[in-house]
Design a protein around this motif. Structure first.
Motif, mmCIF file in Angstrom:
data_model
loop_
_atom_site.group_PDB
_atom_site.id
_atom_site.type_symbol
_atom_site.label_atom_id
_atom_site.label_comp_id
_atom_site.label_asym_id
_atom_site.label_seq_id
_atom_site.Cartn_x
_atom_site.Cartn_y
_atom_site.Cartn_z
ATOM 1 N N ALA A 150 6.507 5.995 19.919
ATOM 2 C CA ALA A 150 5.150 5.528 19.619
ATOM 3 C C ALA A 150 4.699 4.594 20.733
ATOM 4 N N ASP A 151 3.687 5.049 21.481
ATOM 5 C CA ASP A 151 3.080 4.180 22.503
ATOM 6 C C ASP A 151 1.999 3.369 21.799
ATOM 7 N N LEU A 152 2.298 2.084 21.563
ATOM 8 C CA LEU A 152 1.402 1.232 20.764
ATOM 9 C C LEU A 152 0.332 0.574 21.620
ATOM 10 N N ASP A 172 1.329 -7.766 28.498
ATOM 11 C CA ASP A 172 0.223 -8.638 28.931
ATOM 12 C C ASP A 172 -1.076 -8.342 28.195
ATOM 13 N N LYS A 173 -0.983 -7.650 27.076
ATOM 14 C CA LYS A 173 -2.171 -7.459 26.239
ATOM 15 C C LYS A 173 -2.089 -8.475 25.085
ATOM 16 N N LEU A 174 -2.071 -8.007 23.844
ATOM 17 C CA LEU A 174 -2.145 -8.960 22.718
ATOM 18 C C LEU A 174 -0.900 -9.830 22.574
ATOM 19 N N ARG A 188 -4.751 5.357 20.191
ATOM 20 C CA ARG A 188 -6.067 5.438 20.862
ATOM 21 C C ARG A 188 -6.562 4.015 21.039
ATOM 22 N N SER A 189 -6.196 3.432 22.193
ATOM 23 C CA SER A 189 -6.355 1.983 22.303
ATOM 24 C C SER A 189 -7.733 1.567 22.773
ATOM 25 N N ASN A 190 -8.529 2.494 23.328
ATOM 26 C CA ASN A 190 -9.831 2.062 23.850
ATOM 27 C C ASN A 190 -11.003 2.880 23.327
#
Ligand SMILES: *Cc1c(COP(=O)(O)O)cnc(C)c1O
Length: 449
Positions: free
Chosen positions: A258-260, A293-295, A232-234
């Protein structure tokens, strides 16, 4: 001033009627041959320059420009680059802004992209002269960065990684997913819809707030192709909650993906609730996927890590050909992994005190030039679908609201946020090397007023 005195030509043109110097409008071939203009033709191409020349000639014909001013006006009106996209200084206080292209690349990644622009050894082994593994160096760098991964694969983005895994492992079968993880990421983009678009059937288990290992066990059967554990990324769920760990979902005879989301390779103490690839693989996930392109701070890409046999079946699926990453992306990703700490990680780790000092220095410099500027502490966020609920202690320079629009119109544009009757320029995501540029942009706006 409109120059006069051109000879009348024997037509009924507007120039004749108004007595304007139509015949003195510099000719297109003469303008294109001007050495300064010709240099820009070499950069931008003839068509782009010619379109600008035509526009400026028209202004001259309309009497809005003196003929002798045309060459300089053409040079001033030419676009800076052949593409219309403009660089933006991210002063929004959102570290990863999807509308701003997420992570800025490190200097090493930019250099790697530049070096890969021509023909390269993308799929060729130069030692043997034979066909090689596409992006072999990038895949090796990923395995070195996450030793728990047997293999790696790089596709266009994380959505592509999920689609490829769902299609290759579960098309026409069931994918088990918790009701607490039916996530909408942004702009109407819902992961359950994406998964369903592959032809796999979603099998929802549990409830919004509570899903247990027993729920998954009860749902898994002969028709299950894949279990997806989605970060739950957002958003966060608090209160009475329960969630099954990846380690509880292994051993059911079905691969676990696992979608991280955010792309941490290893635990990051500043973001204790963000999942990471090494831990998820050690917990028994067969595959993990995340955005580069995130963390991670790299180019847009989707990274898949995990079991060699599973990844090989993804690589051999026809859909992979439509989703694979290009050579520029692979080069940028490898340099992000092997090179110096990328800007996102540097900005995340910066001391809050230092952010406030930078804002104070900027405000002081602007005040010394007569601008109404003050430094204030602020709450920055990670953004880009990462670390929901985390506040990063940052600092802004407050300017009068009227600065926002002209700063946004610059090249590079400087994008702040408008809040509490002010234009706030937050230093969180601004490269400290760009502070001086931000000051100059504000000073330039002040001078034009
Ligand atoms: C951001 C995100 C995605 C989408 O990633 P893209 O690289 O933008 O395609 C998918 N899943 C999760 C959990 C995310 O956070």
């Amino acid at each position: 001033m409109v120059p006069r005195g051109g000879e009348a030509v024997p037509t009924a043109s507007r120039a004749v009627r108004t007595g304007e110097p139509r015949r003195r409008v510099p000719r297109t071939d003469a303008l294109l041959a001007d050495p300064a203009v010709a240099a820009r033709v070499a950069e931008l191409g003839r068509d782009l320059v010619k379109a600008t020349v035509t526009r400026v000639q028209q202004r001259c014909r309309d009497g809005a420009l003196a003929p002798e001013s045309v060459p300089a006006a053409v040079l001033a009106a030419l676009p800076p680059r052949a593409a219309t996209g403009r660089p933006v200084v991210n002063a929004t206080g959102v570290l990863l802004h999807t509308n701003l292209g997420r992570a800025p690349l490190s200097a090493a990644a930019r250099a790697a992209v530049a070096a890969s622009c021509g023909t390269t050894d993308l799929e060729l082994d130069l030692d043997t002269g034979r066909r090689g593994v596409r992006g072999a160096g990038t895949l090796a760098a990923l395995r070195a960065a996450v030793p728990a991964a047997e293999a790696a694969l790089v596709v266009n983005n994380n959505a592509a990684a999920v689609v490829l895994a769902a299609t290759a492992l579960a098309a026409g079968r069931e994918i088990v997913l918790s009701r607490g993880e039916l996530v909408q990421i942004g702009d109407g983009f819902r992961l359950p819809d994406l998964i369903a678009s592959t032809g796999a059937r979603l099998r929802e288990v549990g409830t919004t707030n509570c899903t247990t290992a027993a729920d998954y066990r009860a749902a898994v059967g002969a028709d299950t192709g894949l279990i997806v554990k989605l970060h739950r990324s957002n958003f966060t769920i608090t209160g009475f909650t329960a969630e099954a760990g990846i380690d509880e979902l292994t051993g059911l005879g079905v691969p676990v993906l696992a979608d991280l989301g955010s792309g941490l390779l290893a635990p990051q103490p500043l973001l204790p609730d963000e999942p990471d690839a090494a831990t998820a693989l050690r917990d028994g996930a067969d595959l993990v996927c995340f955005s580069a392109d995130k963390l991670l701070g790299g180019p847009q890409a989707g990274v898949l890590l995990g079991r060699a046999a599973t990844l090989e079946s993804l690589r051999r699926h026809p859909l992979y050909r439509a989703l694979r990453a290009d050579k520029l992306t692979l080069a940028a990703l490898e340099a992000t992994l092997r090179g110096p700490t990328p800007p996102i990680a540097v900005a995340l780790a910066a001391a809050p005190d230092e952010r406030l000092r930078r804002a104070e220095r900027l405000a002081e410099l602007l005040r010394a030039n007569g601008i109404d500027a003050t430094a204030e502490p602020s709450d920055g966020v990670v953004g880009g679908g990462s670390a929901p609920g985390v506040r990063l202690a940052s600092a802004t320079v407050r300017l009068p609201t009227r600065y926002a629009e002209p700063l946004r119109a610059g090249d590079p544009a400087v994008l702040g946020r408008i809040a509490d009757d002010g234009c706030l320029l937050d230093v969180l995501a601004v490269d400290p090397a760009d502070d001086r540029f931000v000051a100059d942009a504000v000073l330039a706006v002040a001078r034009c007023r």
